[in-house]
Design an enzyme around this catalytic site. Structure first.
Site, mmCIF file in Angstrom:
data_model
loop_
_atom_site.group_PDB
_atom_site.id
_atom_site.type_symbol
_atom_site.label_atom_id
_atom_site.label_comp_id
_atom_site.label_asym_id
_atom_site.label_seq_id
_atom_site.Cartn_x
_atom_site.Cartn_y
_atom_site.Cartn_z
ATOM 1 N N TYR A 52 -8.651 -10.961 -16.076
ATOM 2 C CA TYR A 52 -7.102 -10.330 -16.956
ATOM 3 C C TYR A 52 -7.327 -10.073 -17.827
ATOM 4 O O TYR A 52 -5.987 -8.943 -18.486
ATOM 5 C CB TYR A 52 -6.978 -11.804 -16.277
ATOM 6 C CG TYR A 52 -6.188 -12.630 -14.854
ATOM 7 C CD1 TYR A 52 -5.884 -11.672 -14.295
ATOM 8 C CD2 TYR A 52 -7.490 -13.484 -14.321
ATOM 9 C CE1 TYR A 52 -5.358 -11.539 -12.614
ATOM 10 C CE2 TYR A 52 -7.866 -13.343 -12.648
ATOM 11 C CZ TYR A 52 -6.711 -12.981 -12.269
ATOM 12 O OH TYR A 52 -6.712 -13.229 -10.913
ATOM 13 N N HIS A 105 4.610 -14.053 -8.820
ATOM 14 C CA HIS A 105 3.077 -14.321 -9.552
ATOM 15 C C HIS A 105 2.163 -13.990 -9.738
ATOM 16 O O HIS A 105 1.366 -14.327 -10.522
ATOM 17 C CB HIS A 105 2.176 -12.841 -7.991
ATOM 18 C CG HIS A 105 1.533 -13.228 -6.651
ATOM 19 N ND1 HIS A 105 2.086 -12.009 -5.487
ATOM 20 C CD2 HIS A 105 2.762 -14.109 -4.905
ATOM 21 C CE1 HIS A 105 1.746 -12.811 -4.431
ATOM 22 N NE2 HIS A 105 2.533 -13.684 -4.145
ATOM 23 N N GLU A 199 2.811 4.912 2.776
ATOM 24 C CA GLU A 199 2.577 4.433 3.803
ATOM 25 C C GLU A 199 3.514 3.525 4.915
ATOM 26 O O GLU A 199 3.766 2.670 4.453
ATOM 27 C CB GLU A 199 1.561 5.219 3.973
ATOM 28 C CG GLU A 199 0.490 3.816 3.305
ATOM 29 C CD GLU A 199 -1.079 3.889 3.539
ATOM 30 O OE1 GLU A 199 -1.549 5.232 3.291
ATOM 31 O OE2 GLU A 199 -1.551 3.301 2.886
HETATM 32 N N1 APR Z 1 4.342 5.054 -3.824
HETATM 33 C C1 APR Z 1 5.032 4.191 -3.001
HETATM 34 N N2 APR Z 1 3.897 3.438 -2.412
HETATM 35 C C2 APR Z 1 2.727 2.944 -2.670
HETATM 36 C C3 APR Z 1 2.383 4.183 -3.687
HETATM 37 C C4 APR Z 1 3.269 4.970 -4.227
HETATM 38 N N3 APR Z 1 2.697 5.932 -5.005
HETATM 39 N N4 APR Z 1 0.437 3.710 -3.378
HETATM 40 C C5 APR Z 1 0.311 3.381 -3.295
HETATM 41 N N5 APR Z 1 1.542 2.834 -2.718
HETATM 42 C C6 APR Z 1 1.567 1.477 -1.370
HETATM 43 C C7 APR Z 1 0.133 1.590 -0.225
HETATM 44 O O1 APR Z 1 0.385 2.360 0.606
HETATM 45 C C8 APR Z 1 -0.024 -0.107 -0.156
HETATM 46 O O2 APR Z 1 0.844 -0.599 1.176
HETATM 47 O O3 APR Z 1 1.222 0.323 -2.447
HETATM 48 C C9 APR Z 1 0.719 -0.521 -1.393
HETATM 49 C C10 APR Z 1 -0.166 -1.386 -2.503
HETATM 50 O O4 APR Z 1 -0.450 -2.523 -1.310
HETATM 51 P P1 APR Z 1 -2.124 -3.680 -1.996
HETATM 52 O O5 APR Z 1 -2.731 -3.076 -3.340
HETATM 53 O O6 APR Z 1 -2.161 -5.022 -1.146
HETATM 54 O O7 APR Z 1 -0.370 -4.275 -3.394
HETATM 55 P P2 APR Z 1 0.231 -5.489 -3.136
HETATM 56 O O8 APR Z 1 0.767 -5.150 -1.404
HETATM 57 O O9 APR Z 1 0.953 -5.542 -4.168
HETATM 58 O O10 APR Z 1 -0.372 -7.047 -2.400
HETATM 59 C C11 APR Z 1 -0.167 -8.252 -2.286
HETATM 60 O O11 APR Z 1 -1.757 -9.332 -3.390
HETATM 61 O O12 APR Z 1 -3.863 -9.311 -3.701
HETATM 62 C C12 APR Z 1 -2.554 -9.579 -3.958
HETATM 63 O O13 APR Z 1 -2.282 -11.258 -5.446
HETATM 64 C C13 APR Z 1 -1.970 -9.729 -5.022
HETATM 65 O O14 APR Z 1 0.091 -9.698 -5.376
HETATM 66 C C14 APR Z 1 -1.202 -9.101 -4.756
HETATM 67 C C15 APR Z 1 -0.731 -9.155 -3.315
#
Ligand code: APR
Length: 232
Positions: A52, A105, A199
């Site tokens: 972190y 979070h 996506e």
């Molecule tokens: N524009 C829009 N969407 C995007 C972009 C972009 N430029 N780049 C990536 N994405 C999308 C991906 O396709 C994916 O569906 O953003 C999403 C990111 O997903 P994750 O990596 O799973 O992140 P998130 O959904 O925020 O995770 C949720 O999981 O690990 C825990 O606590 C952590 O807050 C986090 C939670």
């Protein structure tokens, strides 16, 4: 019109903050159990602090993008009728100007004292075990909600979803509950639901409308549409 927006790592991706589950995501190369659970912290506090601390330092190298700024523009017009709920622990919404904002979070720029329970604004490292500025005890941890812990301000979020006319999910994979269930709560409350994501997410089928592409393009376009509809 009451609007609740949920954001995830995808909204900060174009600012240079890595997502969690994409090909070059943060969880690649890290075991979630090691760096994002209370048990992991207990077992290896210095590893968790380093993880972190690095992410807190890297905030200095990133800036809000057009998507964060568009949501701040929307708040300027909707005021209390907009609530942004972010799963992100970066401060890019804050820096773009959003104030009706919940970091469900937690936040990198906050530390939580396990001694006196204070949540204190924090910009430095925690790995060198600084004392709590409130009680002086060395018991600070990242103010981040780990797996198995309760996200912040759930009551306020549930209240906003129950009264929402529109729920919009931006840049989140829909893999992590309770945030992944917000679309169903909003739908039950009679809200229209819209997904803006690179996506189709895991929860795409729940949304009444989905648009796919980069957040820096989709979000400003959608905000312009709303502003056109609500301004006389
Ligand atoms: N524009 C829009 N969407 C995007 C972009 C972009 N430029 N780049 C990536 N994405 C999308 C991906 O396709 C994916 O569906 O953003 C999403 C990111 O997903 P994750 O990596 O799973 O992140 P998130 O959904 O925020 O995770 C949720 O999981 O690990 C825990 O606590 C952590 O807050 C986090 C939670």
């Amino acid at each position: 019109m009451k609007v609740v927006v949920l954001t995830g790592a995808g909204i900060s991706a174009e600012s240079g903050v890595p997502t969690f589950r994409d090909a070059d995501g943060l969880w690649v190369g890290h075991r979630v159990e090691d760096v994002a659970t209370p048990e992991g912290f207990e077992a290896q506090p210095s590893l968790v602090h380093r993880f972190y601390d690095e992410r807190r330092r890297s905030l200095a190298e990133v800036e809000p993008n057009e998507a964060h700024r568009a949501l701040a523009r929307l708040e300027d017009v909707l005021g209390d009728d907009l609530l942004v709920v972010t799963q992100n622990i970066d401060d890019l919404h804050d820096r773009a100007g959003s104030t009706r904002l919940i970091h469900m979070h937690g936040e990198l720029l906050s530390a939580w004292c396990q001694g006196c329970d204070a949540h204190v604004p924090w910009t430095r490292d925690l790995g060198d075990l600084p004392p709590c500025p409130c009680c002086g005890v060395t018991a600070l941890r990242p103010d981040v909600v780990w797996f198995g812990e309760m996200p912040y301000q759930m009551e306020r979020i549930m209240g906003a979803l129950a009264g929402a006319d529109l729920f919009v999910s931006i840049g989140t994979s829909g893999a992590v509950y309770p945030a992944a269930g917000f679309v169903q709560q909003a739908m039950r409350a009679g809200a229209r639901t819209l997904e803006l994501n690179l996506e189709p997410s895991e929860g795409s089928l729940w949304f009444s409308e989905t648009r796919h592409g980069p957040a820096s393009e989709l979000v400003p376009r959608w905000v312009d549409e709303v502003l056109l509809a609500v301004t006389p």
